[in-house]
Design a protein around this motif. Sequence first.
Motif, PDB file in Angstrom:
ATOM      1  N   CYS A   1      56.793  13.782  57.997  1.00  0.00           N
ATOM      2  CA  CYS A   1      56.700  15.254  58.033  1.00  0.00           C
ATOM      3  C   CYS A   1      58.002  15.849  58.564  1.00  0.00           C
TER       4      CYS A   1
ATOM      5  N   GLN B   1      54.335  11.257  61.310  1.00  0.00           N
ATOM      6  CA  GLN B   1      55.063  12.373  61.919  1.00  0.00           C
ATOM      7  C   GLN B   1      56.519  12.379  61.461  1.00  0.00           C
TER       8      GLN B   1
ATOM      9  N   PRO C   1      56.076  15.344  53.154  1.00  0.00           N
ATOM     10  CA  PRO C   1      54.700  15.201  53.648  1.00  0.00           C
ATOM     11  C   PRO C   1      53.725  14.644  52.602  1.00  0.00           C
TER      12      PRO C   1
ATOM     13  N   GLU D   1      44.395  14.171  61.055  1.00  0.00           N
ATOM     14  CA  GLU D   1      45.394  14.640  62.021  1.00  0.00           C
ATOM     15  C   GLU D   1      46.657  15.221  61.397  1.00  0.00           C
ATOM     16  N   PHE D   2      46.819  15.055  60.079  1.00  0.00           N
ATOM     17  CA  PHE D   2      48.020  15.581  59.418  1.00  0.00           C
ATOM     18  C   PHE D   2      47.624  16.449  58.215  1.00  0.00           C
TER      19      PHE D   2
ATOM     20  N   MET E   1      49.833  17.217  55.264  1.00  0.00           N
ATOM     21  CA  MET E   1      50.264  16.172  54.330  1.00  0.00           C
ATOM     22  C   MET E   1      49.322  16.056  53.130  1.00  0.00           C
TER      23      MET E   1
ATOM     24  N   ARG F   1      50.526   7.156  63.384  1.00  0.00           N
ATOM     25  CA  ARG F   1      50.918   8.514  63.797  1.00  0.00           C
ATOM     26  C   ARG F   1      52.438   8.682  63.841  1.00  0.00           C
TER      27      ARG F   1
END
Length: 202
Positions: free
Chosen positions: A32, A29, A37, A58-59, A62, A25
Amino acid sequence: METKAFIQQYKVVPVVVFNAIDEVRPKLQAMCDGGLPIAEITYRTACAGDAIKIAIEEFPQMLVGAGTVINRQQAEEALGYGAKFIVSPGFSEEVAALCNERGIPYLGGCVTPTEIMTAIRYGCNIIKFFPCSNYGGLATMKALAAAFPAVTFLPTGGISDKNLAEYLAWDKIFAVGGSWMMKGTPEEVKEKCAQAVAIAKS
Ligand code: 3PG
């Protein structure tokens, strides 16, 4: 956006190796936040599949693909989690066939004319050229391109912020891959991603 168009917008594909799930994570992050991404999460470590799953769930902003995919089983797993592209260090015919069935871009590694001919037979016209610096870099790709005008290249291996611009200046480069921007703390990753994006845009 379509996968190839998404990559071409950035021209840089980070090659990501996660050694533990708790890295996933913060590093994603940071990528990003640095404005890059895209993640080619590699099957070099046992947590690759779980990392791909987390990245996709969760992204959503991306573009997540799987790298260092060396067989159909790994490709099946990554595609099952929702990977949008598959990369291999060499050219795997079974992975190419699977990606064709699923309509997913496959970027298989080729460094010889024979390998490129196999890739073309599978409709793969983006060639991962790896390890790029060991196989003669731009000069070798240019010689290969003379015989295969329809292919473009994703060189990886030995590329960094120092030579990125030189590679991107050639019009047959689809995008450049590498891990140089992934080293260090999340703050450093963010900075190096931002720098890579800036070089690619200039
Ligand atoms: C790859 O799999 O594409 C390479 O290992 C990336 O090479 P690099 O670590 O030299 O950037």
